[in-house]
Design a protein around this motif. Structure first.
Motif, PDB file in Angstrom:
ATOM      1  N   UNK A   1       0.825  -1.214   0.000  1.00 29.22           N
ATOM      2  CA  UNK A   1       0.000   0.000   0.000  1.00 29.22           C
ATOM      3  C   UNK A   1       0.858   1.263   0.000  1.00 29.22           C
ATOM      4  N   UNK A   2       1.983   1.239   0.702  1.00 27.23           N
ATOM      5  CA  UNK A   2       2.870   2.406   0.755  1.00 27.23           C
ATOM      6  C   UNK A   2       3.644   2.539  -0.559  1.00 27.23           C
ATOM      7  N   UNK A   3       4.064   1.430  -1.104  1.00 23.56           N
ATOM      8  CA  UNK A   3       4.781   1.463  -2.386  1.00 23.56           C
ATOM      9  C   UNK A   3       3.903   2.068  -3.475  1.00 23.56           C
ATOM     10  N   UNK A   4       2.634   1.679  -3.519  1.00 24.72           N
ATOM     11  CA  UNK A   4       1.734   2.233  -4.527  1.00 24.72           C
ATOM     12  C   UNK A   4       1.517   3.725  -4.299  1.00 24.72           C
ATOM     13  N   UNK A   5       1.339   4.107  -3.051  1.00 27.88           N
ATOM     14  CA  UNK A   5       1.171   5.541  -2.739  1.00 27.88           C
ATOM     15  C   UNK A   5       2.352   6.348  -3.261  1.00 27.88           C
ATOM     16  N   UNK A   6       3.570   5.916  -2.957  1.00 29.67           N
ATOM     17  CA  UNK A   6       4.768   6.658  -3.368  1.00 29.67           C
ATOM     18  C   UNK A   6       4.910   6.662  -4.884  1.00 29.67           C
TER      19      UNK A   6
END
Length: 571
Positions: free
Chosen positions: A310-315
């Protein structure tokens, strides 16, 4: 609609020159208020409105001349409460209500200060029901269920009608007691340019490139394709972007993730209103709702494969598909950007922005007053499964702490009920568009206005609204834990840490706070009771969250026609 919101000079003249204390409290002030601001925009008839206000006048008699201090975050709905309802109620009751507007983080800080010191900073806090786990465990917020039968009985409106509220579950503890009264509510949905998504040339170009129809993305895979397709494209003489977000290291960055982003990705367990036993923060609880872990080594999911994804996609999306300046923006700065006309879609968009998105002179509005944009359910990540929480719903609620003296609490409770009353709620909701009552949602005036609100009314009239929920019981101390999120995820958004490093640090810091709470014993039998750590592979092999890493985190993209969504909502 403007007549509902104009300032009443007649009411303003009723204030005395000494300290702003109202000069009178009677039905003349009440009728002036109803004429100026309510009219027929109410779930009650005029006679019923006057009867409800007469009850408030009578109940307020013992407190006339008092000054009661209220605080809330600065959003459109609370601005109307502070600028219109507080002065009017002061005149109607003879109590001087001072409604202060500050940032959401500042509200939580003031609340935390009063809880820690016992000094009465504010008589009434309007803060998110996200703190329900905190209030239930610490027992420092007045239990409204018992309050309304005890010290608050004489000042509880017989027309309050709790069954009419749509968000009570978010403000109710595991003990079945109501700790906060909702006064505004909004969901986190998906926003998109319906005019572009239905343009035949754009639709044909998208399908030719990606092999499936352009529509509302059901999953993150489709959202990513749509973001890539629109970014850099020239439409209406401007370069557009396929995504909007924000990335500044700021407390508002934490809300961006604690507001169910991990569960939208699929990191939590199945179960409503929040995942059980692992919630959208990745926190695991035992059968007594004692928090037992955040890191995978203790059975949590804050640093699990789905959370890191989820954080990788956000960034990735922030860097590649949003305007370059978005990375330096906070929540408030980024909010107005889609209305400027160069954003194709936004996956994480609050319906509280609706009121500011429908001004007639905006480039996202048609000449006939209807929007070029629409709202729809946010797409979910690859790890998401049926039965998981769909999204976040903010339930801003009136909260009275035990440290507030009884008489001040009684006067404050009158104000809390007034700003949520059937007399005022329809008019207030037309101004701020943050619904709390069924009677308001189903009012004829919102049937008339629905075409101008991009799907908001249809969403709130649908049973699907129940699938968007506030932060739940698993979070033992919201103020202490929430501040850890923006600091650690800020490291990921800035590139100072990888997504895995950021989430490893976050879960470790959450457990450090919970260890201190456990040692202190300040939450009694419901405080944290951390599991002994063991290899993460043990928990990954168990049913439920944390979920093992998927071989294919992209997944097959899926879209749906907006008209099909509306059909589902309305049926």
């Amino acid at each position: 609609m403007n007549r509902l919101f104009k300032t009443s000079t007649a009411l303003a003249l009723a204030l005395s020159v000494t300290g702003g204390v109202p000069a009178f409290a009677d039905m003349d002030a009440a009728r002036a208020f109803l004429d100026a601001h309510i009219g027929d925009m109410s779930a009650l008839s005029r006679a019923e409105q006057e009867a409800e206000l007469q009850w408030f006048i009578d109940a307020a008699a013992p407190f006339r001349g008092m000054t009661i201090n209220v605080v809330s975050e600065t959003i459109t709905t609370h601005e109307w409460e502070a600028n219109v309802l507080a002065p009017a109620f002061s005149e109607i009751t003879g109590i001087n209500f001072t409604h202060t507007l500050i940032g959401e983080g500042d509200v939580v800080e003031r609340l935390q200060t009063q809880m820690q010191t016992g000094e009465n900073v504010f008589d009434l806090y309007i803060n998110d029901a996200d703190l329900i786990g905190t209030h239930w465990r610490y027992q420092q917020a007045r239990n409204l269920t018992d309050w309304m039968e005890g010290d608050g009985a004489s000042v509880t409106n017989p027309g309050l009608d709790l069954d009419d509220f749509i968000g009570l579950a978010s403000a109710t503890g595991p003990d079945g007691k109501l700790y906060q009264l909702p006064v505004q509510q909004f969901a986190n949905l998906y926003w998109f340019r319906h005019d572009w998504f239905t343009d035949p040339a754009i639709m044909a170009a998208f399908e030719a490139e990606y092999g499936y129809p352009l529509g509302v993305p059901v999953n993150w895979s489709a959202y990513e394709d749509i973001a890539a397709f629109f970014t850099g494209r020239e439409i209406d003489g401007q370069t557009v972007y396929g995504h909007m977000d924000y990335g500044r290291r700021d407390p508002s960055l934490g809300w961006r993730f604690t507001d169910a982003w991990l569960s939208m990705a699929g990191a939590s367990d199945l179960g409503l209103p929040n995942g059980v036993p692992v919630d959208e923060w990745g926190l695991r609880v035992n059968e007594n709702f004692q928090t037992v872990g955040s890191c995978m080594e203790r059975g949590g999911a804050t640093n699990s494969p789905a959370a890191v994804y989820s954080i990788e996609k956000y960034v990735d999306w922030l860097q590649n598909y949003a305007p370059p300046e978005a990375n330096g923006m906070n929540f408030s700065e980024s909010g107005p950007v889609p209305a400027q006309g160069a954003i194709a879609q936004q996956i994480f968009w609050y319906t509280a922005f609706t009121a500011d998105m429908v001004a007639p002179d905006l480039p996202v509005m048609n000449d006939d007053g209807t929007p070029k944009w629409r709202m729809a359910p946010s797409p979910h990540g690859t790890y998401w499964q049926d039965g998981m929480k769909v999204g976040y719903q903010d339930v801003g609620s009136a909260t009275i702490l035990e440290s507030t003296p009884v008489d001040r609490a009684q006067a404050a409770w009158l104000y809390a009920q007034f700003i949520a009353s059937k007399t005022v709620d329809v008019a207030k909701s037309h101004y701020g568009l943050t619904f709390i009552r069924d009677s308001t949602i189903n009012h004829d005036s919102f049937t008339d206005r629905a075409p101008a609100l991009g799907g908001l009314v249809e969403f709130y009239r649908s049973p699907e609204r129940e699938l968007w929920t506030d932060t739940g019981f698993n979070v033992p101390d919201y103020p202490r834990l929430a501040q850890l999120w923006w600091q650690n995820i800020g490291n990921a958004s800035s590139g100072a840490a990888t997504a895995q490093e950021a989430m490893d640090a976050l879960c470790a810091e959450q457990e450090a706070v919970m260890e201190r709470l456990q040692r202190a014993g300040v939450q009694g039998e419901f405080g944290p009771l951390l599991n002994e750590p063991q290899d993460a592979s043990y928990w990954l092999a168990q049913p439920g969250a944390p979920w093992p890493k998927l071989d294919d985190e992209k997944g097959a993209p899926q879209t749906i026609a907006y008209e099909e969504l509306i059909r589902r909502w309305t049926e």
